[in-house]
Design a protein around this motif. Structure first.
Motif, short mmCIF file in Angstrom:
data_model
loop_
_atom_site.label_atom_id
_atom_site.label_comp_id
_atom_site.label_asym_id
_atom_site.label_seq_id
_atom_site.Cartn_x
_atom_site.Cartn_y
_atom_site.Cartn_z
N PHE A 1 -7.35 -34.05 34.70
CA PHE A 1 -7.60 -34.90 35.87
C PHE A 1 -8.64 -34.29 36.81
N SER A 2 -9.40 -33.30 36.34
CA SER A 2 -10.38 -32.64 37.19
C SER A 2 -11.74 -33.33 37.20
N VAL A 3 -11.95 -34.27 36.27
CA VAL A 3 -13.26 -34.93 36.15
C VAL A 3 -13.42 -35.95 37.28
N ARG A 4 -14.60 -35.95 37.89
CA ARG A 4 -14.92 -36.92 38.95
C ARG A 4 -16.22 -37.63 38.59
N VAL A 5 -16.36 -38.84 39.11
CA VAL A 5 -17.56 -39.65 38.87
C VAL A 5 -18.43 -39.54 40.12
N PRO A 6 -19.72 -39.18 39.98
CA PRO A 6 -20.58 -39.09 41.17
C PRO A 6 -20.81 -40.47 41.79
N VAL A 7 -20.71 -40.53 43.11
CA VAL A 7 -20.95 -41.78 43.84
C VAL A 7 -22.41 -41.76 44.27
N GLU A 8 -23.22 -42.63 43.66
CA GLU A 8 -24.66 -42.61 43.90
C GLU A 8 -25.15 -43.79 44.72
N SER A 9 -24.27 -44.75 45.02
CA SER A 9 -24.71 -45.92 45.78
C SER A 9 -23.56 -46.42 46.64
N GLN A 10 -23.87 -47.36 47.51
CA GLN A 10 -22.86 -47.93 48.39
C GLN A 10 -22.53 -49.37 48.01
N ASP A 11 -22.96 -49.80 46.83
CA ASP A 11 -22.68 -51.16 46.38
C ASP A 11 -21.32 -51.21 45.69
N GLU A 12 -21.06 -52.28 44.96
CA GLU A 12 -19.77 -52.45 44.30
C GLU A 12 -19.49 -51.33 43.29
N ILE A 13 -20.51 -50.90 42.58
CA ILE A 13 -20.34 -49.82 41.61
C ILE A 13 -19.98 -48.51 42.34
N GLY A 14 -20.62 -48.26 43.47
CA GLY A 14 -20.30 -47.07 44.26
C GLY A 14 -18.87 -47.12 44.79
N GLU A 15 -18.44 -48.32 45.23
CA GLU A 15 -17.06 -48.47 45.70
C GLU A 15 -16.08 -48.25 44.57
N LEU A 16 -16.43 -48.75 43.39
CA LEU A 16 -15.57 -48.54 42.21
C LEU A 16 -15.49 -47.06 41.87
N ALA A 17 -16.61 -46.36 41.92
CA ALA A 17 -16.61 -44.92 41.64
C ALA A 17 -15.76 -44.17 42.67
N SER A 18 -15.86 -44.55 43.95
CA SER A 18 -15.04 -43.90 44.98
C SER A 18 -13.56 -44.15 44.73
N ALA A 19 -13.20 -45.39 44.42
CA ALA A 19 -11.80 -45.71 44.12
C ALA A 19 -11.32 -44.96 42.89
N PHE A 20 -12.20 -44.84 41.91
CA PHE A 20 -11.86 -44.12 40.68
C PHE A 20 -11.58 -42.65 41.00
N ASN A 21 -12.42 -42.04 41.82
CA ASN A 21 -12.22 -40.63 42.19
C ASN A 21 -10.93 -40.46 42.99
N GLN A 22 -10.63 -41.43 43.86
CA GLN A 22 -9.40 -41.37 44.65
C GLN A 22 -8.19 -41.46 43.71
N MET A 23 -8.28 -42.34 42.72
CA MET A 23 -7.21 -42.45 41.74
C MET A 23 -7.04 -41.13 40.98
N ALA A 24 -8.15 -40.48 40.64
CA ALA A 24 -8.09 -39.22 39.92
C ALA A 24 -7.39 -38.15 40.76
N LYS B 1 -11.29 -40.97 29.34
CA LYS B 1 -10.90 -40.25 28.12
C LYS B 1 -10.32 -38.88 28.47
N HIS B 2 -10.94 -38.21 29.45
CA HIS B 2 -10.41 -36.92 29.90
C HIS B 2 -9.02 -37.10 30.51
N PHE B 3 -8.83 -38.17 31.30
CA PHE B 3 -7.53 -38.43 31.90
C PHE B 3 -6.48 -38.62 30.81
N GLY B 4 -6.85 -39.34 29.76
CA GLY B 4 -5.93 -39.56 28.65
C GLY B 4 -5.52 -38.27 27.97
N GLU B 5 -6.39 -37.27 28.03
CA GLU B 5 -6.11 -35.96 27.44
C GLU B 5 -5.40 -35.03 28.43
N GLY B 6 -5.15 -35.53 29.65
CA GLY B 6 -4.44 -34.72 30.65
C GLY B 6 -5.33 -33.93 31.58
#
Length: 187
Positions: free
Chosen positions: A80-103, A73-78
Motif C-alpha cells: 500500500f506504499s504506492v502513490r499516484v502523482p497528482v499532475e493536474s486539477q481536473d477530474e483526473i487529478g481529483e481521481l488521483a488525489s482520491a486514489f492516494n487518500q484511499m491508499a 496491482k500493488h495493492f492486490g499484492e499487499g
C-alpha cells in the motif's frame, strides 16, 4: 481563338481573320494528375500530423489511469506504499488525489490489522504456554500428588483467561461487522 481586327476607311472595326492556338490534352491530364497527387500528399501529411497530436494527447491523458492500474496491482499484492502523482486539477487529478487518500486509508488499516494480529497472537500464546507447561509437568509425573489440585487450578485459570481473550476477539469481530468493516476473523 482570338479575332484579328482592323479598321476600314469609314472607321469601323472589321474582323479579317482569327488566330487559333491548340494544345495537346495530355498537358491538361498531367496537370490534373499532379494536382491530385499534391492533394493526396497534403491529406496524408495532415492525417499523420493529426494522428500524432491525438495520440500524444490521449497518451498524456491516460497516463494517470495507467499509473492507477499499476498501483491497484500493488495493492492486490499487499503493498500500500504506492502513490499516484497528482499532475493536474481536473477530474483526473481529483481521481488521483482520491486514489492516494484511499491508499493511505488502506495502509493505515493494514497497519492496524497487523498490529492487532501481532498483539492478539502474543496474548493468546501466553496462556497456551502456561497450560502446556503445567500439563507437561503433570504428564511427566514431576508433580507431587498433593500439588496436582494446584496445577489443575492454574491450568483452569489460564484456560479461562484464554476463553476470555477469544470472547473479546469475537466481540471485536461483531463490532466490525456492524460498522460495515471487514471482520478480523475473515482476514
Amino acid at each position: 481563338g482570338v479575332p484579328i481586327v482592323t479598321t476600314n476607311s469609314s472607321g469601323q472595326q472589321v474582323a479579317i481573320g482569327a488566330v487559333f492556338a491548340a494544345s495537346d490534352l495530355k498537358v491538361l491530364d498531367v496537370f490534373r494528375d499532379e494536382t491530385i497527387k499534391m492533394f493526396l500528399l497534403a491529406a496524408v501529411a495532415a492525417f499523420m500530423v493529426s494522428f500524432c497530436i491525438v495520440w500524444t494527447f490521449s497518451y498524456k491523458l491516460a497516463k494517470p489511469l495507467r499509473e492507477m492500474a499499476i498501483a491497484t496491482k500493488h495493492f492486490g499484492e499487499g503493498d500500500f506504499s504506492v502513490r499516484v502523482p497528482v499532475e493536474s486539477q481536473d477530474e483526473i487529478g481529483e481521481l488521483a488525489s482520491a486514489f492516494n487518500q484511499m491508499a493511505e486509508t488502506l495502509a493505515a488499516g493494514e497497519s492496524m490489522r497487523r498490529n492487532f494480529i501481532a498483539n492478539t497472537s502474543h496474548e493468546l500464546k501466553t496462556p497456551l504456554m502456561s497450560i502446556s507447561g503445567y500439563a507437561e509437568i503433570m504428564k511427566n509425573g514431576m508433580v507431587r500428588p498433593q500439588d496436582i489440585s494446584e496445577f489443575a487450578g492454574r491450568i483452569y485459570d489460564e484456560a479461562s483467561r484464554l476463553t476470555s481473550l477469544v470472547q473479546d476477539i469475537i466481540e471485536i469481530s461483531k463490532l466490525d461487522e456492524k460498522s460495515g468493516e471487514m471482520p478480523f476473523e475473515n482476514v
